[in-house]
Write a protein that holds these residues in place. Structure first.
Motif, PDB file in Angstrom:
ATOM      1  N   PRO A 297      -0.711  14.959 -19.980  1.00 32.50           N
ATOM      2  CA  PRO A 297       0.506  14.356 -20.664  1.00 32.50           C
ATOM      3  C   PRO A 297       0.263  13.337 -21.851  1.00 32.50           C
ATOM      4  N   ILE A 298       1.283  13.503 -22.736  1.00 35.63           N
ATOM      5  CA  ILE A 298       0.998  12.687 -24.101  1.00 35.63           C
ATOM      6  C   ILE A 298       1.240  11.170 -23.814  1.00 35.63           C
ATOM      7  N   ASP A 299       0.262  10.166 -24.442  1.00 36.17           N
ATOM      8  CA  ASP A 299       0.427   8.924 -24.262  1.00 36.17           C
ATOM      9  C   ASP A 299       1.322   8.174 -24.975  1.00 36.17           C
ATOM     10  N   ALA A 300       1.630   8.801 -26.211  1.00 37.89           N
ATOM     11  CA  ALA A 300       2.534   8.286 -27.303  1.00 37.89           C
ATOM     12  C   ALA A 300       3.197   9.385 -27.965  1.00 37.89           C
ATOM     13  N   LEU A 301       4.358   9.114 -28.886  1.00 39.03           N
ATOM     14  CA  LEU A 301       4.975  10.156 -29.612  1.00 39.03           C
ATOM     15  C   LEU A 301       5.264   9.327 -30.769  1.00 39.03           C
ATOM     16  N   ILE A 302       4.973  10.012 -32.138  1.00 43.41           N
ATOM     17  CA  ILE A 302       5.247   9.145 -33.413  1.00 43.41           C
ATOM     18  C   ILE A 302       6.187  10.156 -34.046  1.00 43.41           C
ATOM     19  N   VAL A 303       7.157   9.401 -34.356  1.00 45.76           N
ATOM     20  CA  VAL A 303       8.253  10.313 -35.043  1.00 45.76           C
ATOM     21  C   VAL A 303       8.388  10.039 -36.492  1.00 45.76           C
ATOM     22  N   CYS A 304       8.006  11.034 -37.421  1.00 44.11           N
ATOM     23  CA  CYS A 304       8.041  11.068 -38.888  1.00 44.11           C
ATOM     24  C   CYS A 304       8.556  12.519 -39.401  1.00 44.11           C
ATOM     25  N   PRO A 305       9.895  12.415 -38.749  1.00 43.42           N
ATOM     26  CA  PRO A 305      10.553  13.753 -39.368  1.00 43.42           C
ATOM     27  C   PRO A 305      11.235  13.664 -40.643  1.00 43.42           C
ATOM     28  N   GLY A 306      11.186  12.771 -41.564  1.00 40.88           N
ATOM     29  CA  GLY A 306      12.009  12.751 -42.715  1.00 40.88           C
ATOM     30  C   GLY A 306      13.334  12.959 -42.402  1.00 40.88           C
ATOM     31  N   LEU A 307      14.209  13.659 -43.225  1.00 39.19           N
ATOM     32  CA  LEU A 307      15.543  13.971 -43.192  1.00 39.19           C
ATOM     33  C   LEU A 307      16.006  14.601 -41.726  1.00 39.19           C
ATOM     34  N   GLY A 308      14.866  15.084 -41.047  1.00 36.16           N
ATOM     35  CA  GLY A 308      15.359  15.708 -39.603  1.00 36.16           C
ATOM     36  C   GLY A 308      15.542  14.559 -38.619  1.00 36.16           C
ATOM     37  N   ALA A 309      15.136  13.524 -38.851  1.00 38.00           N
ATOM     38  CA  ALA A 309      15.804  12.297 -38.100  1.00 38.00           C
ATOM     39  C   ALA A 309      17.251  12.358 -37.773  1.00 38.00           C
TER      40      ALA A 309
ATOM     41  N   ILE B 135       6.530   5.753 -21.804  1.00 36.36           N
ATOM     42  CA  ILE B 135       5.336   5.858 -22.798  1.00 36.36           C
ATOM     43  C   ILE B 135       6.298   5.448 -24.114  1.00 36.36           C
ATOM     44  N   PRO B 136       5.470   4.804 -25.055  1.00 39.87           N
ATOM     45  CA  PRO B 136       5.804   4.487 -26.535  1.00 39.87           C
ATOM     46  C   PRO B 136       6.413   5.518 -27.441  1.00 39.87           C
ATOM     47  N   MET B 137       7.464   5.446 -28.131  1.00 38.98           N
ATOM     48  CA  MET B 137       7.950   6.375 -29.225  1.00 38.98           C
ATOM     49  C   MET B 137       7.924   5.420 -30.560  1.00 38.98           C
ATOM     50  N   VAL B 138       6.974   5.745 -31.374  1.00 39.42           N
ATOM     51  CA  VAL B 138       7.048   5.020 -32.623  1.00 39.42           C
ATOM     52  C   VAL B 138       7.607   5.737 -33.720  1.00 39.42           C
TER      53      VAL B 138
ATOM     54  N   GLU C 131       0.399  -3.032 -24.137  1.00 38.79           N
ATOM     55  CA  GLU C 131       1.471  -3.595 -23.218  1.00 38.79           C
ATOM     56  C   GLU C 131       1.506  -2.737 -21.960  1.00 38.79           C
ATOM     57  N   ALA C 132       1.411  -1.214 -22.317  1.00 36.67           N
ATOM     58  CA  ALA C 132       1.735  -0.358 -21.125  1.00 36.67           C
ATOM     59  C   ALA C 132       0.495  -0.527 -20.065  1.00 36.67           C
ATOM     60  N   GLY C 133      -0.697  -0.626 -20.841  1.00 40.14           N
ATOM     61  CA  GLY C 133      -1.865  -0.800 -20.108  1.00 40.14           C
ATOM     62  C   GLY C 133      -2.181  -1.897 -19.152  1.00 40.14           C
ATOM     63  N   SER C 134      -1.091  -3.129 -19.691  1.00 37.66           N
ATOM     64  CA  SER C 134      -1.067  -4.462 -18.944  1.00 37.66           C
ATOM     65  C   SER C 134      -0.450  -4.299 -17.835  1.00 37.66           C
ATOM     66  N   HIS C 135       0.472  -3.235 -17.626  1.00 43.03           N
ATOM     67  CA  HIS C 135       1.477  -3.250 -16.370  1.00 43.03           C
ATOM     68  C   HIS C 135       0.934  -2.448 -15.395  1.00 43.03           C
TER      69      HIS C 135
END
Length: 374
Positions: A190-202, A337-340, A370-374
């Motif tokens: 599984p993925i641990d985090a998602l980084i969202v950089c889609p430009g205009l696609g956002a 999981i975090p989404m940045v 933060e996720a690892g501390s829980h």
């Protein structure tokens, strides 16, 4: 790398392969402990398309942050990185061109660029075209196709990976990971985090759908004028008027331009090209070949044989500026999981790319801690 080391790596997926997505992915991949995969519909080596803005950019590093201290810090960090990359005999020197730049401001604003190399304010006697203020300094221009390919190759050489895929909703990546687009089945890890950089696609990406994002159409003309070794700009921010001359190391020159909010027209308009040629000739008569200028004043007809390409791109503008924050979403393993988010750069994607990538990496690391501390 041992199996134990590999299993300890955090699996990160970046959506988007424009200059912001590539820079952010590279920044994370080069920090130990991460395995980054970029998922994108279009990559730098693809043919130019209106869906991929980064290839259409000029580009030069001239910050428009002015008195916005946070944005200026982002832009300054990016300039410092690019200045180092552009160093003579450096690995990315071919992507950049260090040049003297003159900026004229029709609205009399202070661009707050006194930190740029060789900065000087222009005297009132030296202003042209109705400008009320101006400055000169040294900056760099970016050969965008070469630089994007450099970022991509550096990312891959550091162990990053890419997957071509059209992400319709973030849930597809969160549940299936990059293998969903590579093999048509979910990733084992599984993925641990998602980084969202889609430009205009956002604006349309499911799970984000940020209606504060909108296109600002910019039309440009690429000409061959190897004798131009300086940059020149005249602008009025409030009226959206921008005329610029941006030379590249290879002898090409980007001239422009336009700033048209919510204009989705995907190809160059002939009348706009004529207007660009007229404005740029007025700003920079030196665009005309020296042999012609030696005999008579130049005209726009003298510029047309120099044209290599006309085109336009949609700058991914956002009300409120760049979005740099974190949301928590349900992961495939059941835990959050975090989404940045790192998008909304408008016309400043190149000049703020490294600074915003630093913030995105910091947000990621704090969220994972933060996720690892829980």
């Amino acid at each position: 790398m041992s199996q134990a080391q590999a299993s300890a790596m955090k699996n990160i997926v970046v959506i988007g392969a424009g200059v912001v997505g590539l820079t952010t992915a590279l920044k994370i991949q080069e920090k130990k402990g991460y395995q980054v995969t970029i998922v994108a519909d279009t990559f730098p080596t693809d043919a130019k398309t209106i869906k991929y803005t980064s290839l259409w950019a000029g580009a030069h590093h001239v910050s428009h942050a002015a008195e916005d201290a946070k944005q200026m810090a982002i832009d300054r960090e990016t300039f410092d990185v690019m200045w180092e990359l552009s160093a003579p005999d450096g690995p990315a020197e071919h992507c950049f061109y260090r040049i003297p730049q003159v900026d004229y401001c029709l609205d009399g604003r202070d661009e707050c660029l006194d930190w740029m190399p060789d900065f000087k304010k222009l005297s009132q006697e030296s202003l042209i075209g109705g400008a009320k203020s101006g400055s000169s300094f040294t900056t760099l221009t970016i050969d965008t196709p070469a630089y994007l390919s450099y970022l991509l190759s550096r990312f891959l050489s550091r162990g990053g990976s890419i997957v071509r895929g059209s992400v319709q909703h973030i849930s597809q990546v969160i549940e299936g990971g990059p293998n969903l687009f590579r093999y048509g089945k979910a990733s084992q890890e599984p993925i641990d985090a998602l980084i969202v950089c889609p430009g205009l696609g956002a604006r349309t990406l499911g799970g984000v759908e940020d209606k504060d994002v909108y296109p600002v159409r910019g039309q440009v003309v690429l000409i061959r004028a190897s004798w131009i070794d300086f940059g020149r700009t005249i602008s009025h921010v409030a009226q959206g008027l921008w005329t610029y001359i941006i030379p590249r190391r290879n002898g090409d020159v980007i001239i422009g331009g336009t700033k048209e909010d919510n204009d989705w027209y995907p190809v160059a308009r002939p009348d706009t090209t004529t207007d660009i040629l007229k404005r740029c000739l007025e700003l920079c008569p030196e665009l005309v070949p020296p042999s012609i200028r030696a005999a008579r004043p130049g005209t726009t007809d003298d510029l047309r044989p120099l044209i290599l390409e006309e085109g336009c791109g949609f700058r991914p503008q956002r009300k409120g500026g760049i979005r740099l924050d974190v949301e928590w979403v349900q992961g495939s393993s059941g835990s959050k999981i975090p989404m940045v988010f790192n998008y909304g750069h408008g016309g400043g994607g190149y000049q703020s790319s490294w600074g915003s990538a630093t913030i995105a990496l910091d947000l990621l690391e704090k969220a994972l801690a933060e996720a690892g501390s829980h």
